[in-house]
Design a protein around this motif. Sequence first.
Motif, PDB file in Angstrom:
ATOM      1  N   ARG A 338       0.848  -1.191   0.000  1.00 51.86           N
ATOM      2  CA  ARG A 338       0.000   0.000   0.000  1.00 51.86           C
ATOM      3  C   ARG A 338       0.877   1.232   0.000  1.00 51.86           C
ATOM      4  N   GLY A 340       0.728   5.543   1.115  1.00 49.41           N
ATOM      5  CA  GLY A 340      -0.003   6.712   1.569  1.00 49.41           C
ATOM      6  C   GLY A 340       0.237   7.859   0.607  1.00 49.41           C
TER       7      GLY A 340
ATOM      8  N   ARG B  66       4.016   0.844   4.802  1.00 46.06           N
ATOM      9  CA  ARG B  66       3.476   2.080   4.226  1.00 46.06           C
ATOM     10  C   ARG B  66       1.957   1.993   4.071  1.00 46.06           C
ATOM     11  N   GLY B  67       1.323   3.160   4.193  1.00 42.54           N
ATOM     12  CA  GLY B  67      -0.115   3.233   3.970  1.00 42.54           C
ATOM     13  C   GLY B  67      -0.957   2.661   5.095  1.00 42.54           C
ATOM     14  N   ARG B  68      -0.367   2.385   6.254  1.00 48.75           N
ATOM     15  CA  ARG B  68      -1.102   1.708   7.330  1.00 48.75           C
ATOM     16  C   ARG B  68      -1.325   2.568   8.568  1.00 48.75           C
ATOM     17  N   LEU B  70      -2.640   4.980  11.225  1.00 44.89           N
ATOM     18  CA  LEU B  70      -3.923   5.660  11.397  1.00 44.89           C
ATOM     19  C   LEU B  70      -3.729   7.075  11.920  1.00 44.89           C
ATOM     20  N   TRP B  86       3.387   6.711   4.853  1.00 39.56           N
ATOM     21  CA  TRP B  86       3.012   5.684   5.825  1.00 39.56           C
ATOM     22  C   TRP B  86       1.564   5.841   6.296  1.00 39.56           C
ATOM     23  N   ASP B  88      -2.403   5.956   6.352  1.00 42.78           N
ATOM     24  CA  ASP B  88      -3.509   5.265   5.696  1.00 42.78           C
ATOM     25  C   ASP B  88      -4.290   6.293   4.882  1.00 42.78           C
ATOM     26  N   GLU B  90      -7.102   6.295   3.493  1.00 46.27           N
ATOM     27  CA  GLU B  90      -8.556   6.406   3.693  1.00 46.27           C
ATOM     28  C   GLU B  90      -8.954   6.821   5.101  1.00 46.27           C
ATOM     29  N   LYS B  91      -8.152   6.401   6.099  1.00 51.02           N
ATOM     30  CA  LYS B  91      -8.577   6.645   7.477  1.00 51.02           C
ATOM     31  C   LYS B  91      -7.589   7.459   8.307  1.00 51.02           C
ATOM     32  N   GLY B  92      -6.407   7.727   7.743  1.00 51.72           N
ATOM     33  CA  GLY B  92      -5.338   8.307   8.551  1.00 51.72           C
ATOM     34  C   GLY B  92      -5.583   9.752   8.958  1.00 51.72           C
TER      35      GLY B  92
END
Lengths: 528, 199
Positions: A338, A340, B66-68, B70, B86, B88, B90-92
């Motif tokens: 994923r 960000g 990455r991308g996780r 919150l 890093w 998220d 959609e929710k970060g």
Amino acid sequence: MCTQSLLLLGDEAVARAALDAGISGVYAYPGTPSTEITEYIQQDPDAIARNVHRQWCANEKTAMEEALGMSYAGKRALVCMKHVGLNVAADPFVNSAITGVGGGLVVAVADDPSMHSSQNEQDSRFYARFAYIPLLEPSTQQEAYEMVRAAFDYSEQLRLPIVVRLVTRLAHSRADVCPTPPRPENPLAPASEPSRWVLLPVHARKNWDVLTRRWPEITAASQSLPWNRFFPGPDRRLGIVAAGIAFNYLHECFPVGIPFPILKIGHYPISPTFLDTMKTAADKWLCLEEGAPFLEEQLRGPFSTPLFPIRGRLDRTLPRTGELNPDLVAKALGLNPREGPPVPRLVPPRPPSLCRRCPHADTYDFIRDVMDNYPHGRIFSDIGCYTLGALPPHNAIHTCVDMGAAITMAKGAADAGLYPSLAVIGDSTFAHSGLTGLLDAVAENSPITILILDNETTGMTGGQDSLARGRIESIVTGLGVAPDHVAVVTPLPRFRQENAQRLRAEIAYRGVSVLIARRPCIQIRKSS
Amino acid sequence: MHYDMIIAGVGGQGILSISALIGRAALTRGWHLKQSEVHGMAQRGGAVQSHLRLSDRPIHSDLIPRGRALLILATEPLEALRYLPWLDPEKGWLVANEEPVRNMAAYPDPTTLYAAIRAFPRYFLFNADTLARQLQAPRAANVAMLGAASPRLPFEPETLEAAIAAQFARKGDSVVQSNLAVFRAARKEALRTPISLAP
Ligand SMILES: Cc1ncc(C[n+]2csc(CCOP(=O)(O)OP(=O)(O)O)c2C)c(N)n1
């Protein structure tokens, strides 16, 4: 469920385990990422009550030798260092495998892949293999605790030192650790076999022969230890070797279970029976290891003609250099990581820098005032906070190689005819490795000017006591520097001209001179 | 329950004190925790970050993929933007201190940083140093950051307050009380600010 779980850094888990294993001493010189092992022991009430030896040593070599002495006397000792510290300790380290040990001796070495705070990313597994010393590599803080506990017993059982290898991300990451009941310290029981401990060729040849004969036995017997484990998996298209913390990244990629067979590595050397397992369990193997492609090269063999296809760092399935992380491992497994939002372009890097009002900055100011008039002169520097003098706005130093190299490189360059040749070295670095080089320079009255940047602490690693503190003038004159050419200056803006003048005069003198730029580190002043 | 967050700042700002408070709170909940820290060279005024992972199940990696994350909790506006990959998508959440630390020549104009932070759908930007100073607790800016982030964290405020009380107990009751006051004021501020919507 653990009743007394502790929240510990990987480093602290090593320290806790060593204390619980009954060490009578820790021997170390600070070095990121290993420093917190010794610091934990220094602050632990249990260690203080037992009076466990916990003072800092001058360098990693003295640390290794003092620990070997404690082991000779029958007691357990822990030695800690960063990876490059093992270069300094290499002589006693390699020879401690030839003598063997008495009380359990564990060498905790913290490697720094990606060089977060180091000048290289050498992999300590090569050293252990080279010296014929078994090495344990934990994947978690809990395993670090368990391995160090076990390593002391193992060391006494094999009568060999044991290396425990950490990497930065484990050393400096905190997690819950469940300790086991402590064991008492060993009684004093000095060794008494000169044939083991006096490494005359006549003895050493025999010991070396015994060690090389034992090595295959140690290798085979390690199979019954819990540290190397094979986990079968249904999908035989790929097998995965995962050493140390790489095992965690692998699990992170498969939250609901890994379909592939896995060989988890935590003990070196590795029993050859695992190779047979690998041949039958999967068609090709991916090597996940932190640091160098150490296992990968061994699996490929000397001519890169492996028994089965191997993927890893060497074929660039993973980057050849630098540390691993869960995203790199995911990519190597063909998973889609994923992502960000991107970092906006307006974000510049923020490199470390000298603190405001740091004495080193004032020292570099007056050095530059003088040296700007000598475009052919060079400033040989060393390792510490003052290495940041290489960056703007100081731009004041030309080299930084290894602890102590400032004085010796300045001397070598002066031997070649370079003038002026300056050495800039911190007080702790001077204590670590500066004295012997200074003796070389004194012996030849080399035309060099040495600045010892005495901030009365080991700043870079967080302010540990420097062994040179309060002794620098007597060390320097004791080694033979003419007292007329030893001076203390105070690096403050209001003394800038005066200091520059003194430096100019010492550069004009064609012999060894030492200027001690003394002002306490502002960080230790803040905290005291 | 699984919660990943990054704490970002500049070496010397003491971001580890924030991780320590959250770690304490996590332990009282009996959760697993992994907290990756930066020690060494970067602590000398460089960019520093701490990866903090909380879970009721065992946690594998010490680093967050990455991308996780919150939450990115940044004690400095420039550092708020450094670890966005890093977050998220959609929710970060991005919770940042406005107060810049300008220890470099190439520091951007802070208003451009604020604009970049405000471009995110979920953010809270305030001046933690000013708030702490106003409450006569100038050293409590990090506790203010924790208060501002607290509505996004998987804890009841009481759990975090207990962690603050335990952490500062050694320094006496008045220090505990002033830190609690800062925590509550910052939390209130963060709750009052409406969640902005993406432009
Ligand atoms: C062989 C080796 N051991 C340890 C280190 C880690 N290390 C780097 S600089 C330093 C000490 C620096 O202290 P000092 O010379 O007093 O300079 P300061 O940082 O205080 O300016 C240490 C321990 C290293 N790089 N190499």
